[in-house]
Design a protein around this motif. Structure first.
Motif, PDB file in Angstrom:
ATOM      1  N   ALA A  29       0.838  -1.204   0.000  1.00 39.45           N
ATOM      2  CA  ALA A  29       0.000   0.000   0.000  1.00 39.45           C
ATOM      3  C   ALA A  29       0.869   1.249   0.000  1.00 39.45           C
ATOM      4  CB  ALA A  29      -0.921  -0.007   1.220  1.00 39.45           C
ATOM      5  N   GLU A  30       1.898   1.287   0.831  1.00 41.60           N
ATOM      6  CA  GLU A  30       2.773   2.466   0.900  1.00 41.60           C
ATOM      7  C   GLU A  30       3.515   2.664  -0.412  1.00 41.60           C
ATOM      8  OE1 GLU A  30       6.168   4.686   0.914  1.00 41.60           O
ATOM      9  OE2 GLU A  30       6.414   2.512   1.020  1.00 41.60           O
ATOM     10  N   ARG A  31       3.946   1.566  -1.016  1.00 41.40           N
ATOM     11  CA  ARG A  31       4.715   1.669  -2.262  1.00 41.40           C
ATOM     12  C   ARG A  31       3.885   2.321  -3.363  1.00 41.40           C
ATOM     13  NH1 ARG A  31       8.050  -3.319  -5.138  1.00 41.40           N
ATOM     14  NH2 ARG A  31       9.020  -2.084  -6.801  1.00 41.40           N
ATOM     15  N   HIS A  32       2.586   2.035  -3.410  1.00 40.54           N
ATOM     16  CA  HIS A  32       1.736   2.579  -4.458  1.00 40.54           C
ATOM     17  C   HIS A  32       1.149   3.941  -4.098  1.00 40.54           C
ATOM     18  CE1 HIS A  32       1.832  -1.688  -5.758  1.00 40.54           C
ATOM     19  NE2 HIS A  32       1.671  -1.176  -6.959  1.00 40.54           N
ATOM     20  N   LEU A  33       1.049   4.232  -2.809  1.00 40.75           N
ATOM     21  CA  LEU A  33       0.408   5.479  -2.384  1.00 40.75           C
ATOM     22  C   LEU A  33       1.401   6.580  -2.049  1.00 40.75           C
ATOM     23  CD1 LEU A  33      -2.351   4.010  -0.006  1.00 40.75           C
ATOM     24  CD2 LEU A  33      -2.646   4.815  -2.360  1.00 40.75           C
ATOM     25  N   GLY A  34       2.611   6.217  -1.605  1.00 44.57           N
ATOM     26  CA  GLY A  34       3.526   7.216  -1.075  1.00 44.57           C
ATOM     27  C   GLY A  34       3.193   7.486   0.388  1.00 44.57           C
ATOM     28  N   TYR A  35       4.136   8.084   1.098  1.00 44.74           N
ATOM     29  CA  TYR A  35       3.971   8.220   2.547  1.00 44.74           C
ATOM     30  C   TYR A  35       2.779   9.097   2.931  1.00 44.74           C
ATOM     31  CZ  TYR A  35       8.408   5.879   3.505  1.00 44.74           C
ATOM     32  OH  TYR A  35       9.414   4.955   3.611  1.00 44.74           O
ATOM     33  N   VAL A  36       2.608  10.242   2.294  1.00 47.93           N
ATOM     34  CA  VAL A  36       1.531  11.162   2.695  1.00 47.93           C
ATOM     35  C   VAL A  36       0.171  10.509   2.524  1.00 47.93           C
ATOM     36  CG1 VAL A  36       0.398  13.353   2.219  1.00 47.93           C
ATOM     37  CG2 VAL A  36       2.895  13.224   2.186  1.00 47.93           C
ATOM     38  N   THR A  37      -0.091   9.980   1.336  1.00 57.78           N
ATOM     39  CA  THR A  37      -1.398   9.343   1.074  1.00 57.78           C
ATOM     40  C   THR A  37      -1.569   8.094   1.937  1.00 57.78           C
ATOM     41  OG1 THR A  37      -1.257  10.131  -1.207  1.00 57.78           O
ATOM     42  CG2 THR A  37      -2.926   8.468  -0.726  1.00 57.78           C
ATOM     43  N   PHE A  38      -0.475   7.366   2.157  1.00 57.80           N
ATOM     44  CA  PHE A  38      -0.566   6.158   2.987  1.00 57.80           C
ATOM     45  C   PHE A  38      -1.014   6.495   4.402  1.00 57.80           C
ATOM     46  CE2 PHE A  38       1.365   3.361   6.163  1.00 57.80           C
ATOM     47  CZ  PHE A  38       0.802   2.152   5.805  1.00 57.80           C
ATOM     48  N   PHE A  39      -0.451   7.548   4.984  1.00 57.42           N
ATOM     49  CA  PHE A  39      -0.835   7.893   6.355  1.00 57.42           C
ATOM     50  C   PHE A  39      -2.276   8.405   6.427  1.00 57.42           C
ATOM     51  CE2 PHE A  39       3.931   8.424   7.048  1.00 57.42           C
ATOM     52  CZ  PHE A  39       4.037   7.225   7.728  1.00 57.42           C
ATOM     53  N   TRP A  40      -2.764   9.055   5.373  1.00 57.27           N
ATOM     54  CA  TRP A  40      -4.191   9.391   5.320  1.00 57.27           C
ATOM     55  C   TRP A  40      -5.033   8.121   5.218  1.00 57.27           C
ATOM     56  CZ3 TRP A  40      -6.274  13.448   7.077  1.00 57.27           C
ATOM     57  CH2 TRP A  40      -5.696  14.712   6.945  1.00 57.27           C
ATOM     58  N   TYR A  41      -4.561   7.174   4.426  1.00 57.69           N
ATOM     59  CA  TYR A  41      -5.237   5.877   4.303  1.00 57.69           C
ATOM     60  C   TYR A  41      -5.313   5.166   5.659  1.00 57.69           C
ATOM     61  CZ  TYR A  41      -4.930   0.775   3.649  1.00 57.69           C
ATOM     62  OH  TYR A  41      -5.067  -0.584   3.778  1.00 57.69           O
ATOM     63  N   VAL A  42      -4.240   5.265   6.451  1.00 54.81           N
ATOM     64  CA  VAL A  42      -4.252   4.682   7.796  1.00 54.81           C
ATOM     65  C   VAL A  42      -5.351   5.319   8.641  1.00 54.81           C
ATOM     66  CG1 VAL A  42      -2.967   4.555   9.988  1.00 54.81           C
ATOM     67  CG2 VAL A  42      -1.847   3.939   7.846  1.00 54.81           C
ATOM     68  N   MET A  43      -5.546   6.629   8.506  1.00 55.20           N
ATOM     69  CA  MET A  43      -6.614   7.294   9.269  1.00 55.20           C
ATOM     70  C   MET A  43      -7.989   6.755   8.869  1.00 55.20           C
ATOM     71  SD  MET A  43      -5.071   9.110  11.402  1.00 55.20           S
ATOM     72  CE  MET A  43      -6.587   9.753  12.121  1.00 55.20           C
ATOM     73  N   VAL A  44      -8.168   6.469   7.586  1.00 50.14           N
ATOM     74  CA  VAL A  44      -9.435   5.860   7.137  1.00 50.14           C
ATOM     75  C   VAL A  44      -9.602   4.477   7.764  1.00 50.14           C
ATOM     76  CG1 VAL A  44     -10.725   5.014   5.135  1.00 50.14           C
ATOM     77  CG2 VAL A  44      -9.443   7.167   4.990  1.00 50.14           C
ATOM     78  N   CYS A  45      -8.486   3.749   7.905  1.00 51.44           N
ATOM     79  CA  CYS A  45      -8.527   2.403   8.475  1.00 51.44           C
ATOM     80  C   CYS A  45      -8.830   2.396   9.973  1.00 51.44           C
ATOM     81  CB  CYS A  45      -7.207   1.678   8.221  1.00 51.44           C
ATOM     82  SG  CYS A  45      -6.946   1.229   6.498  1.00 51.44           S
ATOM     83  N   THR A  46      -8.868   3.570  10.598  1.00 45.44           N
ATOM     84  CA  THR A  46      -9.272   3.610  12.013  1.00 45.44           C
ATOM     85  C   THR A  46     -10.786   3.435  12.162  1.00 45.44           C
ATOM     86  OG1 THR A  46      -9.546   6.029  12.055  1.00 45.44           O
ATOM     87  CG2 THR A  46      -7.354   5.157  12.575  1.00 45.44           C
ATOM     88  N   ILE A  47     -11.552   3.663  11.100  1.00 41.25           N
ATOM     89  CA  ILE A  47     -13.018   3.592  11.194  1.00 41.25           C
ATOM     90  C   ILE A  47     -13.507   2.207  11.603  1.00 41.25           C
ATOM     91  CG2 ILE A  47     -15.170   3.817   9.874  1.00 41.25           C
ATOM     92  CD1 ILE A  47     -13.756   6.007   8.210  1.00 41.25           C
ATOM     93  N   PRO A  48     -13.009   1.100  10.999  1.00 39.72           N
ATOM     94  CA  PRO A  48     -13.459  -0.228  11.449  1.00 39.72           C
ATOM     95  C   PRO A  48     -13.211  -0.483  12.931  1.00 39.72           C
ATOM     96  CG  PRO A  48     -12.321  -0.414   9.357  1.00 39.72           C
ATOM     97  CD  PRO A  48     -12.125   0.989   9.820  1.00 39.72           C
ATOM     98  N   SER A  49     -12.171   0.128  13.479  1.00 45.87           N
ATOM     99  CA  SER A  49     -11.879  -0.045  14.898  1.00 45.87           C
ATOM    100  C   SER A  49     -13.053   0.410  15.754  1.00 45.87           C
ATOM    101  CB  SER A  49     -10.618   0.737  15.267  1.00 45.87           C
ATOM    102  OG  SER A  49     -10.289   0.570  16.626  1.00 45.87           O
ATOM    103  N   PHE A  50     -13.660   1.536  15.383  1.00 49.91           N
ATOM    104  CA  PHE A  50     -14.823   2.044  16.124  1.00 49.91           C
ATOM    105  C   PHE A  50     -16.047   1.158  15.892  1.00 49.91           C
ATOM    106  CE2 PHE A  50     -12.049   5.697  15.772  1.00 49.91           C
ATOM    107  CZ  PHE A  50     -12.204   6.355  16.990  1.00 49.91           C
TER     108      PHE A  50
END
Length: 427
Positions: A387-408
């Motif tokens: 995921a990081e390789r295709h997104l780059g660091y900035v977009t990847f870390f935003w993607y991680v924030m989206v991945c916090t939603i299932p946690s809730f």
């Protein structure tokens, strides 16, 4: 247990759990830093370091065999000696060539040896100590496990960086660090040869004709638990964001600025991960436990869920701004680690509460839940590099924030299975 036996337990319990924490941290974190410094790509690092976590996720499957063959004392000593030899072998391999399939294989062997050692030590703790001493030393075992983690996160990485910085090669720096780990594990092996007791109950447990039935019963019982579907979803997805962030964050700190990273040296990363991060992590863990004990599960669960997820936003800031100040970087790491320490209380409370009400197989059910959690993190962590390789660091870390939603989302149905006052002191 006699007073003399209780005093003797202080000689081996701290060092045994120090021997647990160190190798785990080498496999889970230091391996990623080492592979990155030796030129491995992020997606390959995430793949291999993710697969290395497999032994801890499936250790409930082979734990019964430790009961069936030899004594737990023998397993502890054998795995410690094996780990010392593996560390020495990895040091020799790095001197000869920077990266090889054999070196990765040694890390896998270290993971299996460490996971087996964990099972033996935890079982020996229950056999060698009475319930009073188990409770008395519960905090000590956790403290020395964390001390080992801090020593490895900071010490080994920092040593490798300092040797490189002061005229040595990168490979020689890592070789000396791994030799230090080998020496420490050998010293622990020799120490435990002298101080580990020989409990009368520490012997092979005959399986007999009922071995298969006894082995399968805890698993059958676990999958018959009330709300098992929601429990499985919680175990697999609660740490979805954390599992991906944990793999990539340290690579981001280490990567070159032209690749989007911060370009920190090994000595600097060793300082950050050996001081700032662990102190914040432990402080968060203490505060989370105190809050849960004072207010109970019902009133603390949602603040704790926020704590483990929302601070991940600091990596978006670091990737966008890429601050030159180490104070800014260290502050962001402290915020994220404090939130993780605080929020980890939530998953721990859920697993303890579920195990507490699960009948005669409490210990087995807790081990199964731990294994499923690590398995979920392993599978997601493997994908994080791609995921990081295709997104780059900035977009990847935003993607991680989206991945916090299932946690809730997965917390709500599981929280309904647990009493609101669970964990509160008066309970």
């Amino acid at each position: 247990m006699t007073v003399q036996s209780e005093k003797r337990s202080w000689l081996w319990v701290p060092t045994a759990y120090f021997a647990e924490g160190g190798p785990y941290m080498v496999v889970s974190l230091v391996s990623a830093i080492l592979f990155k410094s030796l030129g491995m790509e992020n997606d390959d690092i995430a793949l291999w370091t993710g697969l290395m976590m497999l032994p801890w996720s499936i250790k409930p499957l082979w734990a019964p065999f430790i009961d069936l063959f030899r004594t737990k004392r023998q397993w502890i000593l054998a795995t410690q000696l094996l780990m010392a030899l593996l560390f020495a072998g990895m040091a020799a391999l790095i001197v000869r060539e920077s990266l090889s399939a054999v070196l990765i294989g040694f890390f896998f062997l270290l993971a299996f040896a460490s996971a087996t050692h964990d099972v033996a030590v935890d079982g020996f703790y229950l056999i060698a100590l009475d319930k009073h001493t188990q409770a008395l030393l519960a905090g000590i075992r956790g403290t020395f496990y964390r001390i080992a983690s801090v020593s490895v996160q900071g010490g080994l990485v920092m040593l490798a960086g300092l040797i490189e910085k002061h005229g040595g090669s990168l490979r020689s720096g890592w070789a000396y660090s791994l030799l230090l780990a080998a020496g420490a594990m050998l010293a622990l092996f020799l120490w435990h040869c002298l101080v580990l007791p020989r409990p009368a109950d520490d012997g092979p447990v005959g399986g007999g004709d009922r071995f298969l039935t006894d082995f399968l019963s805890p698993f059958v019982s676990f999958f018959r638990m009330r709300g098992i579907v929601w429990i499985l979803l919680f175990l697999l997805f609660f740490r979805l964001a954390e599992a991906q962030l944990g793999k990539i964050a340290v690579l981001f700190l280490q990567d070159k600025p032209e690749a989007g990273g911060l370009g920190l040296g090994l000595d600097t990363i060793g300082i950050l991960y050996g001081t700032v991060g662990p102190v914040a992590l432990i402080a968060g863990g203490i505060l989370g436990g105190v809050a849960a004990a004072y207010w109970g599960f019902g009133k603390t669960v949602w603040p704790l869920v926020c704590a483990i997820n929302l601070p991940d936003i600091v990596y978006v800031y670091l990737a966008v701004e890429r601050p030159a100040s180490l104070w800014a970087v260290g502050g962001c790491i402290a915020v994220e680690q404090f939130g993780y320490g605080l929020g980890y209380t939530a998953i721990l409370l859920v697993m303890v509460a579920l195990a507490e009400n699960s009948g005669r197989y409490k210990t087995s059910h807790f081990a199964i839940m731990t294994g499923i959690t690590i398995l979920g993190m392993m599978l997601v962590g493997i994908l994080s590099g791609y995921a990081e390789r295709h997104l780059g660091y900035v977009t990847f870390f935003w993607y991680v924030m989206v991945c916090t939603i299932p946690s809730f989302l997965v917390v709500y149905p599981v929280s309904r299975l647990i009493p609101a006052d669970f964990g509160r002191k008066n309970r």
